[in-house]
Design a protein around this motif. Structure first.
Motif, PDB file in Angstrom:
ATOM      1  N   VAL A   1      -0.611  -6.449   8.438  1.00  8.54           N
ATOM      2  CA  VAL A   1       0.523  -5.524   8.368  1.00  8.54           C
ATOM      3  C   VAL A   1       0.113  -4.308   7.536  1.00  8.54           C
ATOM      4  O   VAL A   1      -0.471  -4.456   6.456  1.00  8.54           O
ATOM      5  CB  VAL A   1       1.755  -6.220   7.732  1.00  8.54           C
ATOM      6  CG1 VAL A   1       2.927  -5.259   7.630  1.00  8.54           C
ATOM      7  CG2 VAL A   1       2.141  -7.448   8.544  1.00  8.54           C
ATOM      8  N   ARG A   2       0.410  -3.122   8.059  1.00  7.03           N
ATOM      9  CA  ARG A   2      -0.033  -1.867   7.428  1.00  7.03           C
ATOM     10  C   ARG A   2       0.412  -1.761   5.968  1.00  7.03           C
ATOM     11  O   ARG A   2      -0.387  -1.432   5.101  1.00  7.03           O
ATOM     12  CB  ARG A   2       0.487  -0.661   8.223  1.00  7.03           C
ATOM     13  CG  ARG A   2      -0.007   0.664   7.656  1.00  7.03           C
ATOM     14  CD  ARG A   2       0.483   1.857   8.469  1.00  7.03           C
ATOM     15  NE  ARG A   2       0.030   3.106   7.889  1.00  7.03           N
ATOM     16  CZ  ARG A   2      -1.106   3.712   8.193  1.00  7.03           C
ATOM     17  NH1 ARG A   2      -1.916   3.193   9.076  1.00  7.03           N
ATOM     18  NH2 ARG A   2      -1.442   4.845   7.614  1.00  7.03           N
ATOM     19  N   LYS A   3       1.685  -2.032   5.677  1.00  4.70           N
ATOM     20  CA  LYS A   3       2.193  -1.861   4.311  1.00  4.70           C
ATOM     21  C   LYS A   3       1.475  -2.778   3.328  1.00  4.70           C
ATOM     22  O   LYS A   3       1.117  -2.361   2.233  1.00  4.70           O
ATOM     23  CB  LYS A   3       3.706  -2.110   4.264  1.00  4.70           C
ATOM     24  CG  LYS A   3       4.510  -0.947   4.794  1.00  4.70           C
ATOM     25  CD  LYS A   3       5.975  -1.104   4.523  1.00  4.70           C
ATOM     26  CE  LYS A   3       6.709   0.115   5.036  1.00  4.70           C
ATOM     27  NZ  LYS A   3       8.119   0.085   4.783  1.00  4.70           N
ATOM     28  N   ASN A   4       1.264  -4.045   3.720  1.00  7.46           N
ATOM     29  CA  ASN A   4       0.566  -4.990   2.838  1.00  7.46           C
ATOM     30  C   ASN A   4      -0.868  -4.536   2.602  1.00  7.46           C
ATOM     31  O   ASN A   4      -1.355  -4.539   1.470  1.00  7.46           O
ATOM     32  CB  ASN A   4       0.563  -6.406   3.441  1.00  7.46           C
ATOM     33  CG  ASN A   4       1.964  -6.965   3.579  1.00  7.46           C
ATOM     34  OD1 ASN A   4       2.893  -6.472   2.972  1.00  7.46           O
ATOM     35  ND2 ASN A   4       2.108  -8.005   4.376  1.00  7.46           N
ATOM     36  N   ALA A   5      -1.540  -4.149   3.671  1.00  7.36           N
ATOM     37  CA  ALA A   5      -2.933  -3.703   3.566  1.00  7.36           C
ATOM     38  C   ALA A   5      -3.034  -2.456   2.699  1.00  7.36           C
ATOM     39  O   ALA A   5      -3.962  -2.321   1.898  1.00  7.36           O
ATOM     40  CB  ALA A   5      -3.496  -3.443   4.963  1.00  7.36           C
ATOM     41  N   GLU A   6      -2.062  -1.556   2.838  1.00  5.23           N
ATOM     42  CA  GLU A   6      -2.083  -0.315   2.074  1.00  5.23           C
ATOM     43  C   GLU A   6      -1.959  -0.596   0.574  1.00  5.23           C
ATOM     44  O   GLU A   6      -2.664  -0.001  -0.243  1.00  5.23           O
ATOM     45  CB  GLU A   6      -0.939   0.593   2.544  1.00  5.23           C
ATOM     46  CG  GLU A   6      -1.146   2.038   2.236  1.00  5.23           C
ATOM     47  CD  GLU A   6      -0.243   2.950   3.043  1.00  5.23           C
ATOM     48  OE1 GLU A   6      -0.492   4.160   3.026  1.00  5.23           O
ATOM     49  OE2 GLU A   6       0.710   2.469   3.700  1.00  5.23           O
ATOM     50  N   LYS A   7      -1.058  -1.518   0.203  1.00 11.73           N
ATOM     51  CA  LYS A   7      -0.891  -1.874  -1.211  1.00 11.73           C
ATOM     52  C   LYS A   7      -2.192  -2.444  -1.789  1.00 11.73           C
ATOM     53  O   LYS A   7      -2.596  -2.085  -2.890  1.00 11.73           O
ATOM     54  CB  LYS A   7       0.245  -2.900  -1.374  1.00 11.73           C
ATOM     55  CG  LYS A   7       1.619  -2.317  -1.205  1.00 11.73           C
ATOM     56  CD  LYS A   7       2.686  -3.385  -1.339  1.00 11.73           C
ATOM     57  CE  LYS A   7       4.057  -2.838  -0.981  1.00 11.73           C
ATOM     58  NZ  LYS A   7       5.075  -3.878  -0.943  1.00 11.73           N
ATOM     59  N   ILE A   8      -2.817  -3.337  -1.043  1.00 13.62           N
ATOM     60  CA  ILE A   8      -4.066  -3.959  -1.490  1.00 13.62           C
ATOM     61  C   ILE A   8      -5.155  -2.892  -1.653  1.00 13.62           C
ATOM     62  O   ILE A   8      -5.869  -2.866  -2.656  1.00 13.62           O
ATOM     63  CB  ILE A   8      -4.524  -5.060  -0.490  1.00 13.62           C
ATOM     64  CG1 ILE A   8      -3.504  -6.198  -0.424  1.00 13.62           C
ATOM     65  CG2 ILE A   8      -5.915  -5.569  -0.827  1.00 13.62           C
ATOM     66  CD1 ILE A   8      -3.383  -7.027  -1.670  1.00 13.62           C
TER      67      ILE A   8
END
Length: 193
Positions: free
Chosen positions: A162-169
């Motif tokens: 998921v884009r949002k999860n990956a972006e946070k990481i």
């Protein structure tokens, strides 16, 4: 050209205001950013931009000159009309848009409703040099790893994350190791996702 209007605030909605100026009521289209800055005082002043088209004369109002200048710059981009520019200024503060353009942050521009990847890239391509010059911003040295972040993010999305999860990481990884390559970012993100 009408540069500004000062008068008595008659009506105020999130998208429009009516200002009575010596007996004439001017309907002025505004962004949510300007709406939040308009005081509930009786007398107000808005910086304006008059757009003349074949079928309409529209007056747009801004609480700050900086927002009006950014609006005019956005209008200069092919495919960005007044309503799209107003939506952009309603979704993000002018400083956020300026920073996103200056740092090649396609994701932030694309997060605005109605803005696709191509339009976001065109906005950055067309306006980056003007923004850097006009607001005297130094070229963001981190733009290279910002590009790395975008590439890593695309790869992680292809892998099904998921884009949002990956972006946070990725943000956390970049904070710790700002010069990480695309491969390093992907490897570290896969360990954390």
């Amino acid at each position: 050209m009408i540069a500004h209007i000062q008068g008595r605030l008659v009506e105020k909605t999130p998208t429009d205001v009516v200002i009575d100026c010596h007996g004439v009521g001017y309907q002025i289209h505004i962004s949510l950013h300007t709406f939040s800055q308009i005081p509930d005082a009786e007398n107000i002043k808005l910086y304006t931009y008059l757009q003349i088209k074949e079928d309409a004369h529209n007056l747009y109002g801004f609480a700050e000159k900086k927002e009006r200048e950014l609006f005019k710059l956005l209008l200069s981009v092919s495919g960005v009309g007044a309503s799209t520019a107003r939506t952009m200024l309603s979704s993000l503060a002018p400083e956020q848009i300026i920073q996103a353009i200056a740092s090649n942050d396609v994701g932030t521009i694309q997060s605005i409703k109605g803005i696709g990847a191509k339009t976001a890239q065109r906005v950055i391509l067309d306006l980056k040099d003007k923004i850097l010059k006009l607001y005297q911003i130094e070229e963001v040295s981190g733009s290279s790893y910002n590009t790395n972040k975008e590439e890593a993010l695309s790869a992680l999305e292809v892998l099904g994350y998921v884009r949002k999860n990956a972006e946070k990481i990725l943000e956390k990884i970049i904070t710790n190791t700002p010069n990480a390559s695309v491969e390093d970012l992907i490897k570290q993100a896969l360990k954390l996702l």
